[in-house]
Design a protein around this motif. Structure first.
Motif, mmCIF file in Angstrom:
data_model
loop_
_atom_site.group_PDB
_atom_site.id
_atom_site.type_symbol
_atom_site.label_atom_id
_atom_site.label_comp_id
_atom_site.label_asym_id
_atom_site.label_seq_id
_atom_site.Cartn_x
_atom_site.Cartn_y
_atom_site.Cartn_z
ATOM 1 N N VAL A 477 2.990 11.502 1.846
ATOM 2 C CA VAL A 477 1.974 10.540 2.301
ATOM 3 C C VAL A 477 2.187 10.207 3.769
ATOM 4 O O VAL A 477 3.307 10.287 4.280
ATOM 5 N N GLU A 478 1.100 9.833 4.415
ATOM 6 C CA GLU A 478 1.141 9.338 5.793
ATOM 7 C C GLU A 478 0.741 7.870 5.761
ATOM 8 O O GLU A 478 -0.335 7.524 5.254
ATOM 9 N N ILE A 479 1.607 6.996 6.276
ATOM 10 C CA ILE A 479 1.351 5.554 6.245
ATOM 11 C C ILE A 479 1.091 5.069 7.674
ATOM 12 O O ILE A 479 1.936 5.262 8.553
ATOM 13 N N PRO A 480 -0.068 4.468 7.954
ATOM 14 C CA PRO A 480 -0.383 4.038 9.320
ATOM 15 C C PRO A 480 0.642 3.050 9.880
ATOM 16 O O PRO A 480 1.124 2.180 9.157
ATOM 17 N N GLN A 481 0.978 3.229 11.160
ATOM 18 C CA GLN A 481 1.846 2.278 11.850
ATOM 19 C C GLN A 481 0.998 1.153 12.458
ATOM 20 O O GLN A 481 -0.204 1.301 12.649
ATOM 21 N N ASN A 482 1.670 0.014 12.756
ATOM 22 C CA ASN A 482 0.995 -1.150 13.364
ATOM 23 C C ASN A 482 -0.249 -1.541 12.578
ATOM 24 O O ASN A 482 -1.320 -1.784 13.143
ATOM 25 N N ALA A 483 -0.077 -1.589 11.261
ATOM 26 C CA ALA A 483 -1.193 -1.953 10.377
ATOM 27 C C ALA A 483 -0.640 -2.731 9.187
ATOM 28 O O ALA A 483 0.569 -2.763 8.954
ATOM 29 N N LEU A 484 -1.555 -3.391 8.459
ATOM 30 C CA LEU A 484 -1.198 -4.046 7.201
ATOM 31 C C LEU A 484 -1.565 -3.071 6.083
ATOM 32 O O LEU A 484 -2.736 -2.744 5.894
ATOM 33 N N VAL A 485 -0.548 -2.592 5.373
ATOM 34 C CA VAL A 485 -0.747 -1.556 4.350
ATOM 35 C C VAL A 485 -0.350 -2.110 2.988
ATOM 36 O O VAL A 485 0.707 -2.720 2.839
ATOM 37 N N SER A 486 -1.199 -1.900 1.986
ATOM 38 C CA SER A 486 -0.878 -2.298 0.610
ATOM 39 C C SER A 486 -0.617 -1.053 -0.234
ATOM 40 O O SER A 486 -1.392 -0.095 -0.177
ATOM 41 N N VAL A 487 0.469 -1.096 -1.013
ATOM 42 C CA VAL A 487 0.765 -0.029 -1.967
ATOM 43 C C VAL A 487 0.587 -0.642 -3.356
ATOM 44 O O VAL A 487 1.233 -1.634 -3.695
ATOM 45 N N CYS A 488 -0.326 -0.098 -4.150
ATOM 46 C CA CYS A 488 -0.653 -0.716 -5.440
ATOM 47 C C CYS A 488 -0.585 0.318 -6.560
ATOM 48 O O CYS A 488 -0.309 1.495 -6.330
ATOM 49 N N GLY A 489 -0.850 -0.132 -7.774
ATOM 50 C CA GLY A 489 -0.795 0.741 -8.949
ATOM 51 C C GLY A 489 -0.170 -0.006 -10.108
ATOM 52 O O GLY A 489 0.493 -1.023 -9.925
ATOM 53 N N VAL A 490 -0.353 0.504 -11.323
ATOM 54 C CA VAL A 490 0.170 -0.168 -12.517
ATOM 55 C C VAL A 490 1.697 -0.179 -12.487
ATOM 56 O O VAL A 490 2.322 0.566 -11.724
ATOM 57 N N SER A 491 2.324 -1.014 -13.336
ATOM 58 C CA SER A 491 3.784 -1.085 -13.408
ATOM 59 C C SER A 491 4.355 0.287 -13.759
ATOM 60 O O SER A 491 3.842 0.965 -14.640
ATOM 61 N N GLY A 492 5.417 0.670 -13.036
ATOM 62 C CA GLY A 492 6.086 1.935 -13.324
ATOM 63 C C GLY A 492 5.402 3.147 -12.738
ATOM 64 O O GLY A 492 5.777 4.283 -13.029
ATOM 65 N N SER A 493 4.391 2.932 -11.882
ATOM 66 C CA SER A 493 3.631 4.070 -11.347
ATOM 67 C C SER A 493 4.348 4.777 -10.204
ATOM 68 O O SER A 493 3.938 5.856 -9.788
ATOM 69 N N GLY A 494 5.428 4.166 -9.675
ATOM 70 C CA GLY A 494 6.188 4.820 -8.609
ATOM 71 C C GLY A 494 6.130 4.120 -7.268
ATOM 72 O O GLY A 494 6.590 4.656 -6.257
ATOM 73 N N LYS A 495 5.582 2.906 -7.226
ATOM 74 C CA LYS A 495 5.449 2.176 -5.958
ATOM 75 C C LYS A 495 6.816 1.918 -5.311
ATOM 76 O O LYS A 495 7.037 2.206 -4.137
ATOM 77 N N SER A 496 7.732 1.341 -6.115
ATOM 78 C CA SER A 496 9.064 1.012 -5.580
ATOM 79 C C SER A 496 9.853 2.269 -5.242
ATOM 80 O O SER A 496 10.582 2.297 -4.250
ATOM 81 N N SER A 497 9.716 3.306 -6.073
ATOM 82 C CA SER A 497 10.422 4.571 -5.795
ATOM 83 C C SER A 497 9.958 5.152 -4.468
ATOM 84 O O SER A 497 10.760 5.658 -3.677
ATOM 85 N N LEU A 498 8.651 5.072 -4.217
ATOM 86 C CA LEU A 498 8.097 5.611 -2.976
ATOM 87 C C LEU A 498 8.567 4.811 -1.772
ATOM 88 O O LEU A 498 9.032 5.384 -0.777
#
Length: 756
Positions: A477-498
């Motif tokens: 994945v590419e995550i924009p710099q100097n921005a407010l970014v939200s990472v979402c998804g159901v529990s256990g979907s891999g948000k924290s791992s990512l």
């Protein structure tokens, strides 16, 4: 004749900031307490209702049993009647050591061990021998921990620096700590030579200790003289003192500090199970006990159903309801071996709930502290059904909640306020949903989500390539710099791992704020936690010519009677404990001498009674002003400098932790569910803080379920499609506006949030 209403009657409540309030809480209903963070919800629900119910329950036991049980002081109230036994599901992290797993927490593991001891083949013996904590079942290589933790010498030592320049990166083994001074001044090693320039023999002595059969001594200097202490090498010392022990019991440093300097690999002997290889030979239908522990819970149900042996079947039937309860709450992707400490906030909350839901008792009062915390909007539906089923089974449900979907399921809404802290502590509204809409309350049930239509455009991005931590499916994945970014998804979907795995691995300079607790206590205050107490003491010391310790209730300034506690607890034998305000210091904690000195007309207690909003008008030291401003930024201006961290609500603790990180200068902020415990109005204040951080050139990335934060972001990444093995993929990357057109679970709820 009117129907008699069965109610919990509370009169004259005065705990914490409660202003002598009266409440009737209807039984066999869902009662939701809402209001700003710090408005008094917990003071009613936990400090009064739950405490008094528990206190009265213990009175039913004989004295000798009561003496061994937790003892509760009677809450400050005039009358508390018609209480029923309580089951409390709090927001606090699940306590447990580093071996605590879903299986041990839910008491499923003992049944599985019993199952293998009865019908496993070849037979081993008793159930205890299937435990990694027994002398027989313990893996000889890893002592039952399932992994081998080895120090990484390149993380532990900066080879370009000298010992005096803190080449040793581990604080307890570096100056000015005693071990660091010993290494520096003991005469064995040149403290000014970069480690990379050490001759091989000296380097090996420093890192690994003397060769086998030889001994080396280094001199330790202390006030009374000096003595020679045997030198054992940095690595052997680090392993002995900080690895070969239960890391959760460390006091001076945290478990995270130690693990940051190590590499962790599954134990090759037991394949990560912690069990003796002989135990692993015992199987049921081709699976050993370690396989059982690693199965997803949905698969485990299938294995339990396959068992035909009559004895085995009866044991499996006892384990079945607890496993099914977890699956029913959407946690079917977890396994029994999953460590409790690795669960997200939402997962841990639901495991706690599942533990209590196996009961068939009724006429109980169930108390939940923000059960929606950490849950995706899709999962909140399951939660509301569960609350309704508890109520329909003739129980009383009391919920502290900010989530509008949960509030809308309430039979009775009680809003506390009107403000927080000193400005709260009153009942603003009590009644049904229609009445709340008409009342001038702060909770808007018709609240709609506003989508950011002008997101920032990023010139640069953070890159994550081929991430495969935990359940991640080799994603980039590419995550924009100097921005407010939200990472979402159901529990256990891999948000924290990512983010907390792959991202922080690539960008170690990230200021990462997780969901760990802050170590609240009655002696830790807002001022000490934020690191400004020593500055306040030094200001007073400079003004008065007295030692700084005189202005600490943990040191010279402590009241001699209560020893700086502000209260005394007389020994009342078997009676309920009684807390009495110390008569000598009137609860101030300080001695008369300490209180006799003043700065700008105020003594130390009067300074600590200042609210955060008032502090900058009185204390002008730039260092204090800067730190206090971060507390204002997160909406904690109403708290006082001397307020103890132990008295803060969940939402206040969350924001205090955030404020302590905001005072650091950093370019990348990663926050795990910063909206946890916050009312909709508090969330909007927090959003303002994030937008200002981004405007100053920082990058802010949040792992979130809160639709208001997701909608206000510049960029959204959604993980999924489900949890566990069925997760770990990137479902969506784009702006919130683009997400409205997407076919994902979060997009569905975002559209509903916009429509209202």
């Amino acid at each position: 004749m009117p129907e008699k209403r069965d109610e919990i009657i509370l009169r004259g409540l005065r705990e914490n900031n409660l202003k002598n309030i009266d409440l009737n809480i209807p039984k066999e209903k869902i009662n939701v307490f809402t209001g700003l963070s710090g408005s008094g919800k917990s003071s009613v629900v936990f400090d009064t209702l739950a405490t008094e119910s528990r206190r009265q329950m213990t009175l039913n036991y004989p004295l000798y049993i009561r003496h061994q049980m937790p003892r509760y002081e009677r809450p400050h109230a005039d009358l508390m009647q018609h209480l029923s036994p309580v089951v409390v599901v709090e927001q606090k992290p699940v306590r447990g050591n580093s071996r605590s797993t879903v299986g041990t927490y839910m008491d499923i593991d003992p049944l599985i061990r019993l199952l293998f001891s009865r019908i496993g083949s070849p037979p081993i013996g008793s159930a205890t021998e299937f435990s990694s904590e027994s002398s027989f079942g313990n893996c000889p290589e890893c002592n039952g921990f399932g992994e081998v933790v080895t120090p990484d010498i390149h993380k532990l030592i900066d080879h370009t620096k000298s010992i005096r320049e803190s080449a040793v990166r581990f604080k307890p083994l570096a100056p000015p700590g005693w071990q660091g001074r010993w290494i520096r001044d003991g005469g064995l090693f040149d403290p000014d030579l970069p480690i990379k320039d050490y001759p091989e023999e000296k380097y090996n002595l420093l890192v690994y200790g003397p060769p086998e059969g030889e001994r080396a001594f280094s001199t330790y200097y202390y006030k009374e003289g000096n003595r020679d202490i045997e030198w054992d090498g940095l690595l052997p010392r680090f392993i002995r003192l900080y690895i070969n022990r239960d890391l959760t019991k460390l006091k001076v440093v945290s478990q995270e500090d130690v693990l940051a300097l190590t590499t962790r690999t599954p134990c090759p002997v037991c394949e990560g199970s912690g069990l003796n290889p002989r135990v692993l030979e015992c199987k049921i239908n081709g699976l050993n006990i370690a396989h059982y522990a690693r199965l997803e819970l949905t698969e485990l149900l299938g294995e339990l159903d396959k068992i035909d042996d009559p004895i085995g079947k009866s044991i499996a039937q006892q384990a079945h309801p607890s496993v099914k309860q977890l699956v029913g709450l959407g946690l079917g992707y977890l396994s029994l071996s999953r460590k409790m400490g690795t669960l997200s906030g939402g997962e841990a909350q639901r495991v706690k709930i599942a533990r209590h839901l196996g009961s068939s008792l009724n006429n109980i009062t169930y108390i939940f502290d923000e059960p929606s915390a950490g849950l995706h909007p899709e999962e909140i539906n399951m939660l509301t059904h569960m609350l309704a089923s508890l109520r329909d089974n003739y129980n009383t449900v009391v919920v502290i909640e900010h989530n509008l979907a949960v509030i809308k399921t309430a039979d009775e809404i009680i809003e506390m306020g009107p403000g927080a802290g000193r400005s709260g502590g009153e009942v603003v509204y009590q009644g049904g949903q229609e009445g709340l809409k008409k009342a001038s309350a702060i909770t808007d049930l018709d609240h709609t989500v506003t989508v950011n239509e002008q997101p920032r455009t990023a010139e640069n991005t953070f890159s994550i390539k081929n991430a495969s931590d935990n359940n991640l499916k080799n994603i980039s994945v590419e995550i924009p710099q100097n921005a407010l970014v939200s990472v979402c998804g159901v529990s256990g979907s891999g948000k924290s791992s990512l983010m907390f795995g792959a991202f922080t691995g690539n960008y170690p300079e990230t200021i990462a704020v997780g969901q760990s607790s802050i170590g609240t206590s009655s002696r830790s205050t807002l001022a000490t936690y934020m690191g400004i107490m020593s500055d306040i003491r030094s200001i007073l010391a400079k003004q008065t010519g007295q030692p700084a310790g005189l202005f600490s209730f943990n040191s010279l300034g402590a009241c001699p009677v209560c020893e700086g506690k502000g209260i005394t607890t007389p020994n009342v034998a078997f009676a309920d404990p009684v807390t009495v305000t110390c008569e000598a210091c009137k609860g101030t904690r300080y001695s008369d001498e300490a209180l006799s000195y003043r700065y700008k007309g105020k003594n130390i207690v009067e300074i600590l009674e200042l609210t955060i909003d008032e502090t900058n008008e009185y204390l002008e030291m730039p260092k204090i002003v800067k730190k206090v401003d971060t507390l204002k930024d997160v909406g904690l201006g109403y708290l006082t400098l001397g307020q103890t961290t132990g008295s803060l609500s969940g939402g206040e603790v969350q924001r205090l932790k955030l404020a302590s990180h905001l005072k650091k200068e950093g370019q990348i902020y990663l926050l795990d569910e910063p909206s946890l415990g916050l009312h909709t109005q508090d969330t909007s204040h927090l959003l303002d803080v994030f937008q200002r951080l981004v405007d100053k050139g920082n990058s802010v990335i949040v792992i979130e379920h809160n639709l208001d934060l997701i909608a206000a972001s510049d960029w959204v990444i959604e993980m999924g499609p489900e949890g566990g093995k069925k997760g770990g993929e990137v479902l969506f990357e784009g702006t919130p506006q683009e997400m409205l057109e997407a076919d994902t679970l979060t997009a569905k709820w975002l559209r509903k949030g916009v429509e209202g």
